[in-house]
Scaffold this motif. Structure first.
Motif, short mmCIF file in Angstrom:
data_model
loop_
_atom_site.label_atom_id
_atom_site.label_comp_id
_atom_site.label_asym_id
_atom_site.label_seq_id
_atom_site.Cartn_x
_atom_site.Cartn_y
_atom_site.Cartn_z
N TYR B 14 0.89 -1.17 0.00
CA TYR B 14 0.00 0.00 0.00
C TYR B 14 0.92 1.21 0.00
O TYR B 14 1.57 1.48 1.02
N PHE B 17 4.05 0.96 2.11
CA PHE B 17 3.96 -0.02 3.18
C PHE B 17 3.86 -1.43 2.59
O PHE B 17 2.94 -1.73 1.82
N ALA B 19 2.70 -4.81 2.76
CA ALA B 19 1.67 -5.46 3.57
C ALA B 19 1.82 -6.97 3.54
O ALA B 19 1.56 -7.66 4.53
N PRO B 38 -4.16 -14.51 11.94
CA PRO B 38 -4.68 -13.42 12.76
C PRO B 38 -5.02 -12.19 11.93
O PRO B 38 -4.56 -12.05 10.80
N SER B 39 -5.81 -11.31 12.50
CA SER B 39 -6.23 -10.10 11.79
C SER B 39 -5.03 -9.24 11.41
O SER B 39 -4.07 -9.15 12.18
N GLY B 40 -5.11 -8.64 10.25
CA GLY B 40 -4.08 -7.70 9.85
C GLY B 40 -2.85 -8.34 9.25
O GLY B 40 -1.86 -7.67 8.99
N CYS B 41 -2.89 -9.67 9.02
CA CYS B 41 -1.70 -10.32 8.48
C CYS B 41 -1.74 -10.38 6.96
O CYS B 41 -0.86 -10.96 6.34
N GLY B 42 -2.74 -9.78 6.33
CA GLY B 42 -2.71 -9.64 4.89
C GLY B 42 -3.51 -10.67 4.11
O GLY B 42 -3.32 -10.80 2.90
N LYS B 43 -4.42 -11.38 4.76
CA LYS B 43 -5.22 -12.37 4.04
C LYS B 43 -6.10 -11.71 2.99
O LYS B 43 -6.15 -12.13 1.83
N SER B 44 -6.80 -10.65 3.41
CA SER B 44 -7.67 -9.96 2.45
C SER B 44 -6.85 -9.33 1.34
O SER B 44 -7.22 -9.39 0.17
N THR B 45 -5.75 -8.73 1.73
CA THR B 45 -4.88 -8.10 0.74
C THR B 45 -4.43 -9.10 -0.30
O THR B 45 -4.49 -8.85 -1.51
N ILE B 57 -7.80 0.48 -4.53
CA ILE B 57 -7.26 1.38 -3.50
C ILE B 57 -6.08 2.14 -4.08
O ILE B 57 -5.13 1.53 -4.58
N1 LIG Z 1 -6.60 0.33 2.15
C1 LIG Z 1 -5.47 0.14 2.87
N2 LIG Z 1 -4.53 1.10 2.91
C2 LIG Z 1 -3.41 0.93 3.64
N3 LIG Z 1 -3.13 -0.16 4.35
C3 LIG Z 1 -4.02 -1.17 4.34
C4 LIG Z 1 -5.25 -1.06 3.60
N4 LIG Z 1 -5.96 -2.20 3.78
C5 LIG Z 1 -5.22 -2.97 4.59
N5 LIG Z 1 -4.06 -2.36 4.92
C6 LIG Z 1 -2.99 -2.90 5.79
O1 LIG Z 1 -2.53 -4.09 5.24
C7 LIG Z 1 -2.32 -5.05 6.25
C8 LIG Z 1 -3.11 -6.30 5.94
O2 LIG Z 1 -4.49 -6.01 6.03
P1 LIG Z 1 -5.60 -7.06 5.59
O3 LIG Z 1 -5.22 -7.65 4.29
O4 LIG Z 1 -6.92 -6.39 5.66
O5 LIG Z 1 -5.49 -8.16 6.73
P2 LIG Z 1 -6.49 -9.36 7.11
O6 LIG Z 1 -7.50 -9.47 6.05
O7 LIG Z 1 -5.61 -10.54 7.24
O8 LIG Z 1 -7.08 -8.99 8.43
C9 LIG Z 1 -2.71 -4.41 7.56
O9 LIG Z 1 -1.54 -3.94 8.20
C10 LIG Z 1 -3.55 -3.25 7.15
O10 LIG Z 1 -3.42 -2.18 8.05
#
Ligand SMILES: Nc1ncnc2c1ncn2[C@@H]1O[C@H](COP(=O)(O)OP(=O)(O)O)[C@@H](O)[C@H]1O
Ligand SMILES: [Mg+2]
Lengths: 316, 259
Positions: B14, B17, B19, B38-45, B57
């Motif tokens: 991002y 950053f 991710a 765990p949350s925030g580890c980048g699964k959705s990303t 984005i």
């Molecule tokens: N739109 C965004 N802009 C900047 N950073 C993002 C954005 N979406 C997610 N992140 C960052 O990317 C990392 C992974 O997020 P995410 O993929 O949502 O994790 P998960 O789905 O595993 O909970 C996190 O540190 C989050 O803060």
């Protein structure tokens, strides 16, 4: 909560009323009532002052043919100018709003939004002189072209005005004047289109424009309508700009491009009021009452349009 | 139509950053692959990088390769719009278009493909898609009503119907059940088991039992600390992950001994 009843006992729980809540509720209610009182006062004034004109014999009304004959062309003129302004301004405002919210780079969007908002800060006298000195002369060639090529439409029947001080020019200037309000409200609602649904569209393989059509425009539709109605309200009531630009004085005609145009209610009042006496004043106020009613009806129509498909609006 | 996905050395940013870092994985066609962590580890990303949804984005970009049956997803001549038409996505919160009827929701994606379709073909497609999503019997009498009037579980199945109506090759699901009650969750899980015969399914889930119940393979994402990039720590058959994982961190996470 039990079902047992104790009719003689007062309710045990009293809701705690904090002073802040009470002050806020009181002042909100007060303002609401105040607005209603002002509105009722205006309506009462208009009606009582218009009454002599409503009851007077026809030949005593200015023009000598009765109140209806006096006001009808003014109503037509008012509606013509305002509707033309709306037709020109709405698509333009929606386009600007979409560009600002979904296409323009952030910096460009901010500047453009600011410039459009500034249009709202210009006094209408300035618009009037601008329309008279700049727009009207430049519109003359179009008037001639329209008279030559579009005269089968009653709106362009001609003969073309040589000064450009026509209903058509008035409509264009009014369009610029109502652009900021429509585009500001459209911008607001477009930017609030939920990311959830925008992403749903994009994930189906929508292009940006398709995404806008699926998830932004339907969501923003009622907002655009509301903005357009506010704009229409402003255009209906606009006084100075119309009074300055329009060479009026004609009877009812749909012709937008000739030298003789029906005046509008508001500009007619502004032009005639200083010299009006007796029944003349009552007649002008009666026309003002009509404008009041038209504006009210427009707003109610807008409400109705907005509410018609409420269960598809996304508000549930 | 179901296709395999090969990811190599994938980094996702991002803006500046990092991710997600260094993902290498092969996802089998006609199977369900679960991603946990765990949350925030980048699964959705990571999931969104598989159909280029992260590009929505501003500032999001990837390095590395995602290849779907030989086609590089990030090739210079590949249009992300076409990628998303082949790789469908279901989101955490059900998101049927509120301004459209149930019927129009189902065919929303098909209408985008701009091939003119006869009304009867369209009707058939709506029926098969809704049947495919196990929703037909519940909505067949009210196809012209807004989709937002359905329950959460029904809305999510409507979204699945909408996604499968365009016959994608891959179906990505980001915590599709986390906003649903247990009964609706089971309905969606049953549905996934049926759909995996036709699609390659990748699902992100927070629900370990769900991963164990539905998936053939499981990937565990983790990160070392806040601000650190997420990594794919372990990718193995689901049975192995849940009985005898290679990594200590995986075992700690699935047994709940996670800090
Ligand atoms: N739109 C965004 N802009 C900047 N950073 C993002 C954005 N979406 C997610 N992140 C960052 O990317 C990392 C992974 O997020 P995410 O993929 O949502 O994790 P998960 O789905 O595993 O909970 C996190 O540190 C989050 O803060
Ligand atoms: Mg997530």
């Amino acid at each position: 909560m039990t079902a047992t009843k104790a009719p003689t006992e007062p309710p045990v729980q009293r809701t705690v009323r904090r002073p802040g809540d009470r002050i806020f509720a009181g002042s909100a209610k007060g303002s609401g009532i105040f607005i209603l009182i002002v509105l009722a006062g205006v309506a009462a004034f208009l009606i009582s002052e218009a009454l002599p004109a409503l009851t007077a014999p026809a030949d005593e009304i200015p023009g000598g043919e009765g109140l209806t004959a006096y006001i009808a062309p003014l109503i037509l003129g008012t509606l013509l100018g305002a509707v033309l302004a709306l037709i020109v301004a709405t698509p333009l405002a929606v386009g600007i709003a979409l560009f600002i919210t979904y296409y323009a780079p952030r910096r460009v969007a901010a500047v453009l939004g600011y410039v459009v908002d500034l249009l709202a800060a210009i006094p209408s006298v300035v618009y009037g002189f601008w329309g008279l000195a700049v727009v009207a002369p430049r519109m003359v060639p179009f008037h001639e072209w329209a008279a030559d090529n579009l005269s089968f439409l009653p709106f362009f029947a001609g003969p073309a005005s040589t000064s450009g001080r026509t209903m058509f020019t008035v409509g264009l200037v009014l369009a610029v004047m109502i652009l900021p309000i429509i585009s500001a409200i459209s911008r607001e609602v477009f930017s609030q289109a939920p990311a959830l649904h925008r992403e749903a569209a994009l994930a189906l393989g929508a292009t940006r424009w398709e995404m806008i059509r699926m998830a932004v425009l339907p969501y923003g539709k009622s907002g655009v309508i509301a903005g357009a109605m506010l704009g229409l309200g402003r255009a209906l009531g606009e006084t100075m700009a119309v009074a300055i630009i329009l060479s009026g004085g004609a009877g009812a005609t749909l012709n937008l491009i000739s030298n003789s145009n029906p005046s509008t209610i508001a500009s007619n009042i502004a032009l005639r009021f200083p010299e009006a006496t007796g029944l003349g004043v009552n007649t002008l106020i009666a026309s003002g009452l009509v404008l009041f009613v038209i504006t009210l009806v427009v707003n109610m129509l807008a409400r109705w349009v907005v509410n018609r498909r409420a269960d598809f609006s996304g508000a549930n | 139509m179901a296709k395999r996905i090969d990811v190599s050395d994938l980094n996702i940013y991002y803006t500046n950053f990092l991710a997600v870092e260094g993902v290498n994985v092969s996802i089998e066609p006609r199977s369900i692959t679960a991603l946990i962590g765990p949350s925030g580890c980048g699964k959705s990303t990571f999931l969104r990088s598989l159909n280029r949804m992260h590009e929505v984005i501003p500032g999001a970009r990837v390095e590395g390769k995602v290849v779907i049956d030989g086609q590089d997803l990030y090739g210079s001549d590949v249009d992300p719009v076409n990628v998303r038409r082949q790789i469908g996505m279901v989101f955490q919160r059900p998101n049927p278009f509120p301004t459209m009827s149930i019927y129009d929701n189902v065919v929303a994606g098909v209408r985008l493909n701009s091939t003119r379709m006869k009304k009867s073909e369209m009707d058939d497609l709506v029926e098969t898609s809704l049947k495919g999503a196990n929703l037909w019997n519940e909505v067949k009498d009210r196809l012209s009503r807004p989709g937002s009037g359905l329950s959460g579980g029904q809305q999510q199945r409507l979204c699945i119907a909408r996604a499968i109506a365009v016959e994608p090759e891959v179906l990505l699901m980001d915590e599709p059940c986390s906003a649903l009650d247990p009964i609706s969750t089971l309905a969606i899980e049953d549905l996934m088991m049926e759909l995996k015969d036709r699609f390659t399914i990748v699902i992100v889930t927070h629900n370990m039992q769900q991963a164990a119940r539905v998936s053939e393979a499981t990937g565990f994402f983790n990160l070392n600390g806040v601000g650190q990039p997420g990594r794919l720590i372990e990718f193995n058959p689901t049975e192995k992950i849940f009985s005898n994982p290679d990594q200590k961190a995986t075992e700690d996470y699935i047994s709940g001994r996670f800090g």
